[in-house]
Design a protein around this motif. Sequence first.
Motif, PDB file in Angstrom:
ATOM      1  N   HIS A 196      -2.530   0.337  -7.038  1.00  0.00           N
ATOM      2  CA  HIS A 196      -3.870  -0.245  -6.956  1.00  0.00           C
ATOM      3  C   HIS A 196      -4.953   0.791  -7.253  1.00  0.00           C
ATOM      4  CE1 HIS A 196      -2.906   1.579  -3.121  1.00  0.00           C
ATOM      5  NE2 HIS A 196      -4.177   1.550  -2.764  1.00  0.00           N
ATOM      6  N   LEU A 197      -4.581   2.071  -7.358  1.00  0.00           N
ATOM      7  CA  LEU A 197      -5.595   3.115  -7.531  1.00  0.00           C
ATOM      8  C   LEU A 197      -6.049   3.220  -8.990  1.00  0.00           C
ATOM      9  CD1 LEU A 197      -4.118   5.833  -5.183  1.00  0.00           C
ATOM     10  CD2 LEU A 197      -6.030   4.277  -4.761  1.00  0.00           C
ATOM     11  N   PRO A 198      -7.354   3.311  -9.194  1.00  0.00           N
ATOM     12  CA  PRO A 198      -7.905   3.291 -10.557  1.00  0.00           C
ATOM     13  C   PRO A 198      -7.258   4.292 -11.516  1.00  0.00           C
ATOM     14  CG  PRO A 198      -9.661   3.006  -8.978  1.00  0.00           C
ATOM     15  CD  PRO A 198      -8.412   3.239  -8.179  1.00  0.00           C
ATOM     16  N   ASN A 199      -6.983   5.526 -11.085  1.00  0.00           N
ATOM     17  CA  ASN A 199      -6.394   6.510 -12.005  1.00  0.00           C
ATOM     18  C   ASN A 199      -5.076   6.022 -12.593  1.00  0.00           C
ATOM     19  OD1 ASN A 199      -8.374   8.396 -11.773  1.00  0.00           O
ATOM     20  ND2 ASN A 199      -7.229   9.802 -10.455  1.00  0.00           N
ATOM     21  N   LEU A 200      -4.366   5.150 -11.856  1.00  0.00           N
ATOM     22  CA  LEU A 200      -3.026   4.740 -12.268  1.00  0.00           C
ATOM     23  C   LEU A 200      -3.038   3.391 -12.978  1.00  0.00           C
ATOM     24  CD1 LEU A 200      -1.116   5.853  -9.033  1.00  0.00           C
ATOM     25  CD2 LEU A 200      -1.659   7.177 -11.081  1.00  0.00           C
ATOM     26  N   GLN A 226       1.276  10.790  -5.176  1.00  0.00           N
ATOM     27  CA  GLN A 226       1.288   9.745  -6.209  1.00  0.00           C
ATOM     28  C   GLN A 226       0.062   9.823  -7.118  1.00  0.00           C
ATOM     29  OE1 GLN A 226       1.530   7.358  -2.670  1.00  0.00           O
ATOM     30  NE2 GLN A 226       3.029   6.031  -3.656  1.00  0.00           N
ATOM     31  N   PRO A 255     -11.546  -6.706  -5.268  1.00  0.00           N
ATOM     32  CA  PRO A 255     -11.296  -6.630  -3.818  1.00  0.00           C
ATOM     33  C   PRO A 255     -11.185  -8.011  -3.181  1.00  0.00           C
ATOM     34  CG  PRO A 255     -13.550  -5.972  -4.348  1.00  0.00           C
ATOM     35  CD  PRO A 255     -12.837  -6.157  -5.655  1.00  0.00           C
ATOM     36  N   ARG A 269     -11.151   2.903   0.422  1.00  0.00           N
ATOM     37  CA  ARG A 269     -10.327   2.025   1.270  1.00  0.00           C
ATOM     38  C   ARG A 269      -8.938   2.627   1.470  1.00  0.00           C
ATOM     39  NH1 ARG A 269     -13.203  -2.361  -1.132  1.00  0.00           N
ATOM     40  NH2 ARG A 269     -11.853  -2.312  -2.954  1.00  0.00           N
ATOM     41  N   GLU A 272     -12.567   1.436  -3.872  1.00  0.00           N
ATOM     42  CA  GLU A 272     -11.115   1.271  -3.777  1.00  0.00           C
ATOM     43  C   GLU A 272     -10.452   2.566  -3.288  1.00  0.00           C
ATOM     44  OE1 GLU A 272      -9.161  -1.075  -3.448  1.00  0.00           O
ATOM     45  OE2 GLU A 272      -7.773  -1.418  -5.099  1.00  0.00           O
ATOM     46  N   TYR A 273     -10.887   3.695  -3.837  1.00  0.00           N
ATOM     47  CA  TYR A 273     -10.339   4.974  -3.371  1.00  0.00           C
ATOM     48  C   TYR A 273     -10.648   5.203  -1.906  1.00  0.00           C
ATOM     49  CZ  TYR A 273      -8.266   6.911  -7.552  1.00  0.00           C
ATOM     50  OH  TYR A 273      -7.424   7.142  -8.590  1.00  0.00           O
ATOM     51  N   PRO A 309       2.624   7.856   0.174  1.00  0.00           N
ATOM     52  CA  PRO A 309       2.970   6.480   0.557  1.00  0.00           C
ATOM     53  C   PRO A 309       2.663   6.185   2.025  1.00  0.00           C
ATOM     54  CG  PRO A 309       4.799   7.526  -0.618  1.00  0.00           C
ATOM     55  CD  PRO A 309       3.785   8.601  -0.361  1.00  0.00           C
ATOM     56  N   ARG A 313      -2.350  11.828  -2.762  1.00  0.00           N
ATOM     57  CA  ARG A 313      -2.128  10.512  -2.172  1.00  0.00           C
ATOM     58  C   ARG A 313      -0.626  10.337  -1.861  1.00  0.00           C
ATOM     59  NH1 ARG A 313      -0.075   5.074  -1.520  1.00  0.00           N
ATOM     60  NH2 ARG A 313      -1.874   3.854  -0.879  1.00  0.00           N
ATOM     61  N   ARG A 348      -8.492   2.076 -15.699  1.00  0.00           N
ATOM     62  CA  ARG A 348      -9.079   2.949 -14.688  1.00  0.00           C
ATOM     63  C   ARG A 348     -10.083   2.212 -13.793  1.00  0.00           C
ATOM     64  NH1 ARG A 348      -8.470   8.403 -14.926  1.00  0.00           N
ATOM     65  NH2 ARG A 348     -10.604   8.850 -14.273  1.00  0.00           N
ATOM     66  N   GLN A 349      -9.957   0.913 -13.705  1.00  0.00           N
ATOM     67  CA  GLN A 349     -10.794   0.138 -12.789  1.00  0.00           C
ATOM     68  C   GLN A 349      -9.895  -0.594 -11.806  1.00  0.00           C
ATOM     69  OE1 GLN A 349     -14.177  -0.101 -12.263  1.00  0.00           O
ATOM     70  NE2 GLN A 349     -14.250   1.659 -13.645  1.00  0.00           N
ATOM     71  N   PRO A 350     -10.348  -0.756 -10.567  1.00  0.00           N
ATOM     72  CA  PRO A 350      -9.498  -1.402  -9.559  1.00  0.00           C
ATOM     73  C   PRO A 350      -9.405  -2.909  -9.780  1.00  0.00           C
ATOM     74  CG  PRO A 350     -11.678  -1.013  -8.676  1.00  0.00           C
ATOM     75  CD  PRO A 350     -11.672  -0.406 -10.052  1.00  0.00           C
ATOM     76  N   ALA A 351      -8.408  -3.525  -9.129  1.00  0.00           N
ATOM     77  CA  ALA A 351      -8.354  -4.984  -9.094  1.00  0.00           C
ATOM     78  C   ALA A 351      -9.525  -5.483  -8.258  1.00  0.00           C
ATOM     79  CB  ALA A 351      -7.030  -5.427  -8.481  1.00  0.00           C
ATOM     80  N   PHE A 394       0.810  -1.217   0.000  1.00  0.00           N
ATOM     81  CA  PHE A 394       0.000   0.000   0.000  1.00  0.00           C
ATOM     82  C   PHE A 394       0.846   1.271   0.000  1.00  0.00           C
ATOM     83  CE2 PHE A 394      -3.222  -2.915   1.999  1.00  0.00           C
ATOM     84  CZ  PHE A 394      -3.983  -3.009   0.848  1.00  0.00           C
ATOM     85  N   ARG A 395       2.163   1.149   0.136  1.00  0.00           N
ATOM     86  CA  ARG A 395       2.993   2.353  -0.032  1.00  0.00           C
ATOM     87  C   ARG A 395       2.968   2.787  -1.486  1.00  0.00           C
ATOM     88  NH1 ARG A 395       6.006   4.497   3.705  1.00  0.00           N
ATOM     89  NH2 ARG A 395       7.313   5.522   2.157  1.00  0.00           N
ATOM     90  N   ALA A 396       3.007   1.814  -2.376  1.00  0.00           N
ATOM     91  CA  ALA A 396       2.872   2.132  -3.802  1.00  0.00           C
ATOM     92  C   ALA A 396       1.395   2.430  -4.058  1.00  0.00           C
ATOM     93  CB  ALA A 396       3.326   0.949  -4.629  1.00  0.00           C
ATOM     94  N   ALA A 397       1.112   3.136  -5.132  1.00  0.00           N
ATOM     95  CA  ALA A 397      -0.274   3.540  -5.383  1.00  0.00           C
ATOM     96  C   ALA A 397      -0.848   2.812  -6.599  1.00  0.00           C
ATOM     97  CB  ALA A 397      -0.339   5.047  -5.580  1.00  0.00           C
TER      98      ALA A 397
END
Lengths: 247, 577
Positions: free
Chosen positions: A11-15, B478, A24, B410, B407-408, B348, B346, A19-22, A6-9
């Motif tokens: 998982h966020l849809p924008n990235l 990020q 849950p 969470r 997701e956002y 880290p 956002r 644009r959809q999450p994995a 979760f330090r990396a981002a």
Amino acid sequence: MPARDFRAAEHLPNLRPDRQPASPEELPRQRNGVTPQMHGRYPDYNVLDEAEHWDEATRRLVFERVENTPPIRFFTDTEARTLGIFCDLVMAQDREPKVAVLNMVDAKLFDGQLDGFRYADMPDDRETWRRLAVGLDAAARQHGAGDFASAPTEVQMRVVDALAKGELRGEVWDQMPPAKTWKVVSRAILSAFYSHPWAWNEIGFGGPAYPRGYARLGVGQRESWEGAAAFERDAAKDTEQRGVQGT
Amino acid sequence: MSRRHELRTLLRGAVRPPDNDSAFLLDVHRRAVPQDRMARYDDAYSVDLVIVGAGAGGGTLAQRLARRGWKVAVLESGPFWDPDEDWVSDEAGSHRLYWTDERITGGSDPVELGKNNSGHGVGGSMVHYAGYCPRFHPSDFEVRSRDGVGEDWPIRYWDLKPHYERLELELPVSGDHWPWGDPHRYPHTPHPIAGGADGARGGAKKLGIEMRVGPVGITNGAFGNRPHCIYRGFCLQGCKVNAKASPLVTHIPDAIEHGAEIRPHCMVTEVVVDDSSGRVTGVRYIHNGAERFQRADAVAVAGYSIETPRLFLNSTSRRFPHGLANNNDQVGRCVMVQGAPQVAGRFPDEMRMYKAPPPEICSEQFYETDERRGFARGFSIQTVGPLPIEHAQHVLGHGHWGAALREYMRDYNHWYTLGILSELLPLPENRVTVAHGVSDQNGIPVARMDYSQCENDRKNIAYGKQTLHDIFQAAGAQDVLVTDRYAHLVGGCRMGSDPERSVVDSDHRAWEVPNLFIADGSVMPTQGSANPALTIMALAARLAERLALKHAGESSVQRRHLPRGRSRPALTGADAG
């Protein structure tokens, strides 16, 4: 691909490319208390464990919300069927346990508890919800379905997406602007869902903190009772709760 | 460092306001304002002044005039709050704090009302404001002369400055020494800030943008019988601690102590004018379903930018067929909001932005006009700290719903949020009117507010959003999420020096009615990019001074004047004074 950390981002849809999450389902299952659909980003944190530290007025209100789901009194059965599916799509509640969003919206409308303003080109919030039900059916029929409730999920998703983008046209929608309808109804849905302690568990929100307050305000700091995020699933508990044996 | 400077630094947080004992009149063990000794005036008794609304303007005016011996009754449409019982640490459960009667919002850029900007009950919308208490800049009072936009005020910054200083001691306001506008210091030291604010401040610094802590009307350390802040983050839901300033705790207790009556659950429906003399004689109001009439020598309306114009427009008579004091068609015009988009970043590490008060740090570096930016006037930058429902609306405002929204959300604990306040310009067509055919539960027509932005407004908002975006980039965010919104309300019954272009004169007196005053934010001709609460209070405090001067000159009326000069500031101590 699920996120690694979760330090990396990532998982966020924008990235993400689509644009959809994995899913849950990759997350741990909730081990303490309840989250909607038991997604457990903070699997051992249950905000209700802290209730003895809350003031009486807040405790009464929050427990009333958890323990007494109001019955549907404002909507008709047909409306409730359509709008219940709609609310679940907006909040991605695809299975139990679910926050009873529509019941909470219904109670607000039944009590006439409105938000203090109405757009000049919109009807009263109560009428907006009723017409939304009709308008969702009309939009689903444009995709060849009988009505919204019986339409395939992909059609339902396309209708909600068009509403969110303000792109619905035709019956109902030519008289009631879809973009403003979305504002009115999403406001009520989000207010219901994120007022529920199960949702607070899911997002790791500290919840009511009077009279205790907070002392640890710095980056990365937690009070002893605030929940830690967990990335890994618990091999034993998570599989058992999901009905999977021996993985 | 001079001795004087040393002494002032040493005494920060220890100086007690000379002429307001509110903090010492509160109970140590209960949050509710003691009311057992409150005066009760009979409807038939003509009070010196009836004030409509017990918010920032009405509460301050009542306290100042009660101290001077005036017999004041304050009629408030909402309840007299008991923070222990009535308020909760809960977003959705705080619905009662807002004005939730129907109102219509129109125009090409309609403004969300209710929770966003409208209060109800003793304390007004300061009960649920964040707590920022900046002063206006000297330039705000002369934007027409300086920048060729908006309108000049009939008063200057220096007219309000002594009132700003006194109120900062009364609230009290804590913060860093303030370098912008008229540079000044605050009576209480700055609060500690949370990690997110610290990160944002670092990002801003890389871009050459300075952010400072405060100014917030939240006690840093105990103040009288008001305990220190516990950093629980629910400032917008009503401060159960009594640490955050609102008239409920800063002015109402002292007003009651000096003979003012605060009468809750009284919805004023008409200011009554005597057609032959042209003076107002009192107000008609509804209490417990029954209509009543309070006689008064003078009336001050402090219902804020929507209810004040609505009350005037609904108070028609032979002399004022288009609404009270509205023969020049100025009532309701030039109502304003500030552009208040928010940008979330956002990081880290976990930020947990629900901790600490939402108002933490702010910058007024972009407050004044800079022609290179391509628009007149500017904006300020502030932290906002949204709780889950508010943040969910932010995510949805950016365009995410369903699984993406979840997701956002969470990820909530990794986010931090900044907002801007853009000075939007006063436009005559942005106005409050009465909605035809729509009435409230008392049968009184409701207000309609129409709002549209001009080109300068759009450029200002766009520039401010880009600046926040840049700050988060520099701070190492990020991902960012942007959402548009508005904040605050002012104007609608502005003060001026020309009766053709304003509703009240520089003494808040209606041009067309000699004993009718307006004591709220609706008198502001422009709004700067500062949160309006402190300025509304300062205007009311100045009005009280003007009224008292005037009153003292009326020899025919016998008044009970308290022999109260400016007593020497005393140190705060353990005794409850």
